[in-house]
Design an enzyme around this catalytic site. Structure first.
Site, PDB file in Angstrom:
ATOM      1  N   ASP A 461      41.216  25.803  63.723  1.00 47.11           N
ATOM      2  CA  ASP A 461      42.152  26.762  63.136  1.00 47.11           C
ATOM      3  C   ASP A 461      43.359  26.035  62.568  1.00 47.11           C
ATOM      4  OD1 ASP A 461      42.923  26.172  65.830  1.00 47.11           O
ATOM      5  OD2 ASP A 461      44.300  27.870  65.794  1.00 47.11           O
ATOM      6  N   GLU A 526      44.059  27.097  68.808  1.00 46.15           N
ATOM      7  CA  GLU A 526      45.103  26.155  69.241  1.00 46.15           C
ATOM      8  C   GLU A 526      46.453  26.489  68.634  1.00 46.15           C
ATOM      9  OE1 GLU A 526      47.638  22.581  69.460  1.00 46.15           O
ATOM     10  OE2 GLU A 526      46.915  23.624  67.670  1.00 46.15           O
TER      11      GLU A 526
END
Length: 918
Positions: A461, A526
């Protein structure tokens, strides 16, 4: 025959190199691009890394011709300053400076016969001239006053009104003048006057086209402003003398200028002013074909891979096959295409174009690859293709609009692992969270019972990116190569390192050199605090199994030059502090009074209790757990400051630099991020509710859970002392534990060896072993070392006057090798007088500077997963930074240097192979 598009096969732009002046001419070797500019420079770029590795201030005028010969060891340049210079490609030093006894104007073209060791030049005054380099030591030395730089110019030095001539400005050291080498004056007998009845624009050497002549017999082909092509023999009366054999005319009464020439065996292509390309068979002297091209004036042509490429004034390139069918047309530049070149690099066809838009473009011409050559494509080529697609997925975890792209990006990542033979799973991470991708490369099956396991952690991400304001050089979710860097959101954080690690493991697996299991755990949350990650790992603990080491690559170097290893991260607590009143939003004029407990006032008073002067956190016991600075760690800081300040003295005092770094890395801190209040946004409202977002950055040995409890207790206690009737709420939104690695264990030893092997093997042979002597100097000095350097030896460093060392200031420490060499020369040498160095080189190498050992650094940021993984698997973790300080992660124009990406892959490969053998 119709020349319509039979197949519109467009090339892909591999890289774009940006300069500040027009690119007029270029040539390529097996590993370099040489480009001549409008400003008299020759730029040298690596075809491997696309970084500029050399820069020569070669001429006073625009560079108009380049010729690479003698097995790529020498390069010839001609220019508007009436000079031909000869350069050594290894040192980039000038060997010879060749000029004419006449005022010949611009030297448009230059070529060289390796057989006769003769240089030929085509000039503005319609002459072709030559110099036999075998005669250079037998001819008398020319007088310095005969050099074109010192002769009167017919135009610029002519008399003005009244017969007065403006005095010439005598410049003792012209910064645009090349230095060094032997001056060679062309003999008046080595000049062919009126070779054309127009400027001599272009020349090429051809072999084996003369009937009844040896196969290596050379002829010179020239094109001029008179629209005629002439073929000259070089076997006249010796000394390279030319003799006209025949002319090639297409029957026009007044032919348009011939601007470009290119050979394909015995076939000659001539590009004309009006957009025509003539195809000549030199063996039969016949005009085979005339192609009408849609590029405007044909300023450049290249032949390669069975194709003809034409470029011109409208910035487009057209590509023709051997049947003279136009099979592709594409916009290559925003200005005129002035030069081009084609080279086949081990089966990889590369087409390079230069333009007056001040850029060089490097194109991958896929349809020029023979079927058998497809196998020659390297892992690095495929790595970049995979990264390009990986970056294209908008895997923004913080925005629900990109939920689909997050899942597609995860699916693509899994397919890459699966295609390389890894066992893969998509681990569900809750209904609202992105999946965790699991992949395992299994090592040698014969060692199944004793195979070691290395877990690589990363995240797919990324932070949101928007180019509506035009702040990105290119679209953020399109991978773009510019000046040796790859630009795109996530390319540094963390998609590039992930792909490098996967391809390293895959290459070992393919070659059956993988003796350990490499486990990939790549999450998709994250950037949102690793939501659901811990639960997912615990739920799939049996699938993952035991782990011996944990490796991350989710950070950056301290500057732009020196490789680093990270051994510490700060933890973080994000909290929301809210004060709420029982009364509604009120008007300060109608209801305001000293008796009213205002929520925002209470909140401000409360937050003021958290920190004192210079950011000192006032929570009782907050600093007690912090570890003291040891002599071993002090030696690491001494190494950092010595290295950085040697490269950039502007960083100032080493003590201040070390103190600034300690504040970022090993000192806890508190930040108030933002306020929110209820009610309409006007200046008269007393809000019912006031809220603030705060964070505390923790350092190793502080517990996020314990500090959270201390924070809540302290705020409740201080709020009670206010005697307010309002209500206080403290919410802990997120927390991550700090992490401190062990720099003495085998994973750090292996990482250091891999870094030195990849980035500076020549230094590795003479360096003292860092791990063998384990900070010997610091141990010998003990605490006295800290006192002598005046570097604080405690965890809390209250030094408000220290200038902060940020990634932006440290990234400016990038210094080229030649800059260091120049700085070390005596002032007399740098001024350009008689003691000046022979070379006008501004830089000789941009390859990564060699180093003795990596810098061991800590970081101020947090990675929630790292300490969790260490605890969960009872295995040591290590952090390998791949990016540079200037990578702009989380910011506009995020990038990663291509060299860093490829060498990162090398280090991963070394660690995956060597670590299990310890």
């Amino acid at each position: 025959m119709s020349l319509g598009l039979s197949a519109d096969i467009r090339p892909s732009l591999t890289h774009r190199l940006i300069h500040d002046k027009s690119i007029l001419v270029l040539t390529v070797s097996e590993d370099r691009i040489y480009a001549g500019t409008q400003n008299g420079e020759i730029l040298v770029f690596s075809l491997k890394s696309y970084e500029r590795i050399g820069h020569i201030q070669a001429h006073r005028g625009s560079v108009l011709g380049l010729c690479l010969r003698e097995k790529e060891t020498i390069i010839f340049s001609s220019a508007a300053d009436r000079i031909v210079n000869v350069w050594c490609t290894k040192t980039l030093r000038r060997l010879y400076s060749i000029y004419s006894t006449y005022d010949i104007g611009d030297v448009f073209c230059v070529c060289y016969s390796s057989k006769s060791k003769t240089v030929y030049l085509g000039a503005q005054n319609t002459t072709i001239q030559w110099y036999d380099l075998r005669e250079k030591d037998r001819r008398p030395s020319p007088r310095p006053s005969d050099h074109p730089h010192y002769r009167q110019d017919r135009f610029f030095d002519s008399t003005g009104p009244g017969g007065i001539r403006t005095p010439r400005l005598e410049v003792e050291d012209d910064p645009l003048e090349a230095h060094g080498g032997q001056a060679l004056e062309i003999d008046p007998q080595s000049i062919h006057q009126f070779a054309h009845y127009g400027y001599v624009y272009c020349m090429v050497l051809a072999r084996g086209i003369l009937p009844n002549a040896p196969a290596d017999e050379e002829v010179l082909v020239s094109g001029g402003g008179d629209g005629i092509v002439k073929v000259w023999s070089l076997n006249g009366k010796g000394s390279g003398r030319i003799h006209e054999l025949y002319t090639l005319e297409d029957g026009r009464e007044e032919g348009d200028s011939v601007l470009s020439l290119v050979l394909d065996g015995a076939f000659l292509y001539t590009g004309r002013l009006d957009g025509d390309v003539n195809v000549w068979d030199l063996e039969t002297r016949q005009l085979v074909r005339t192609l009408r091209v849609d590029v405007g004036d044909v300023l450049t042509m290249s032949v390669g891979g069975g194709h003809l490429f034409t470029g011109g004034v409208n910035g487009t390139v057209e590509k023709f096959n051997r049947q003279y069918e136009r099979i592709s047309k594409f916009q290559a530049h925003g200005g005129r295409i002035l030069c081009s070149a084609f080279i086949n690099l081990n089966g990889r066809p590369v087409f390079v174009t230069g333009s007056n838009d001040s850029t060089i473009a490097v194109w991958d011409i896929q349809d020029c690859i023979d079927v058998g050559e497809n196998k020659r494509r390297t892992h690095s080529d495929y790595l970049l293709e995979s990264l390009q697609e990986f970056v294209s997925y908008r895997t923004v975890s913080s925005d629900s609009r990109f939920k689909g792209d997050c899942h597609r990006g995860a699916s693509f990542l899994r397919s890459v692992l699966k295609n390389f033979g890894a066992t893969t799973e998509s681990l569900k991470s809750g209904d609202s969270f992105n999946p965790v991708i699991y992949g395992r490369f299994r090592g040698n099956p014969q060692t199944a019972t004793k195979r070691k396991k290395i877990l690589f952690y990363g995240h797919y991400d990324v932070i949101a990116a928007d180019n509506s304001q035009g702040k990105w050089l290119r679209e953020p979710f399109t991978l773009s190569g510019i000046d040796g860097h790859l630009y795109g959101r996530g390319v540094s954080d963390n998609k590039g390192p992930i792909m490098a690690a996967i391809y390293a493991a895959a290459q070992l697996n393919t070659s059956q050199a993988l003796e350990s299991d490499i486990i990939f755990i790549i999450e998709g949350e994250e950037e949102c605090g690793s939501r659901g990650f811990a639960e997912t790992i615990r739920r799939n603990r049996k699938l993952i199994g035991d782990v011996d080491w944990i490796l991350l690559a989710n950070s950056y170097w301290l500057d732009d030059d020196v490789p680093c290893l990270t051994y510490g991260l700060r933890g973080v607590i994000h909290a929301t502090v809210q004060v709420e009143s029982a009364h509604p939003d009120l008007h300060s004029g109608v209801d305001g009074s000293a008796l009213l407990d205002e929520s925002l006032k209470d909140l401000v008073l409360l937050l003021s209790k958290l920190a004192g002067p210079h950011g000192h956190v006032e929570i009782p016991g907050f600093y007690e757990p912090i570890l003291k600075l040891t002599p071993e760690e002090l030696e690491l800081y001494n190494h950092i400051t010595t290295t950085l300040i040697r490269r950039d003295p502007d960083l100032g005092d080493p003590i201040q630099l070390a103190t600034s770094l300690m504040r970022r890395w090993r000192e806890a801190s508190l930040t108030i991020h933002r306020f929110h209040t209820s009610g309409p946004e006007n200046s008269t409202i007393i809000p019912r509710l006031a809220r603030a977002a705060i964070s505390l950055r923790l350092v190793p040995n502080q517990s996020a859970e314990a500090i959270s409890q201390q924070l809540e207790s302290f705020l409740q206690e201080q709020f009670a002392s206010l005697g307010s009737q309002n209500k206080l709420t403290v919410a802990i939104d997120h927390r991550a534990e700090p992490w401190l690695g062990d720099v003495h264990n085998e994973i750090y030893q292996t990482l250091e060896e891999g870094l030195v092997k990849s980035w500076g093997d020549q230094w590795g042979r003479r360096r003292s072993s860092f791990h063998a002597s384990k900070f010997a100097g610091a141990k010998a000095n003990g605490d006295e070392g800290a006192k002598k350097e005046n570097i604080p030896s405690t965890g809390h460093v209250p030094s408000p006057t220290t200038r902060p060392a940020t990634s932006s200031t440290l990234s400016r420490t990038s210094t080229r090798v030649a800059d260091l060499d120049t700085a070390s020369q005596p002032a007399a040498n740098r001024s350009g007088n008689a003691a000046a160095p022979e070379s006008p080189i501004a830089e000789t190498s941009r390859e990564p500077a060699p180093f003795a050992r990596p810098l061991y650094i800590r970081e101020g940021g947090s990675i929630p997963a790292i300490r969790f993984l260490e605890t969960e698997f009872d295995a040591p973790a290590a952090q390998l930074p791949i990016g540079q300080a200037s990578d702009s992660a989380h910011l506009d124009n995020e990038r990663i240097r291509l060299v860093n990406l490829m060498k990162g892959k090398e280090v991963f490969e070394y660690v995956f192979r060597e670590l299990p053998r310890r």
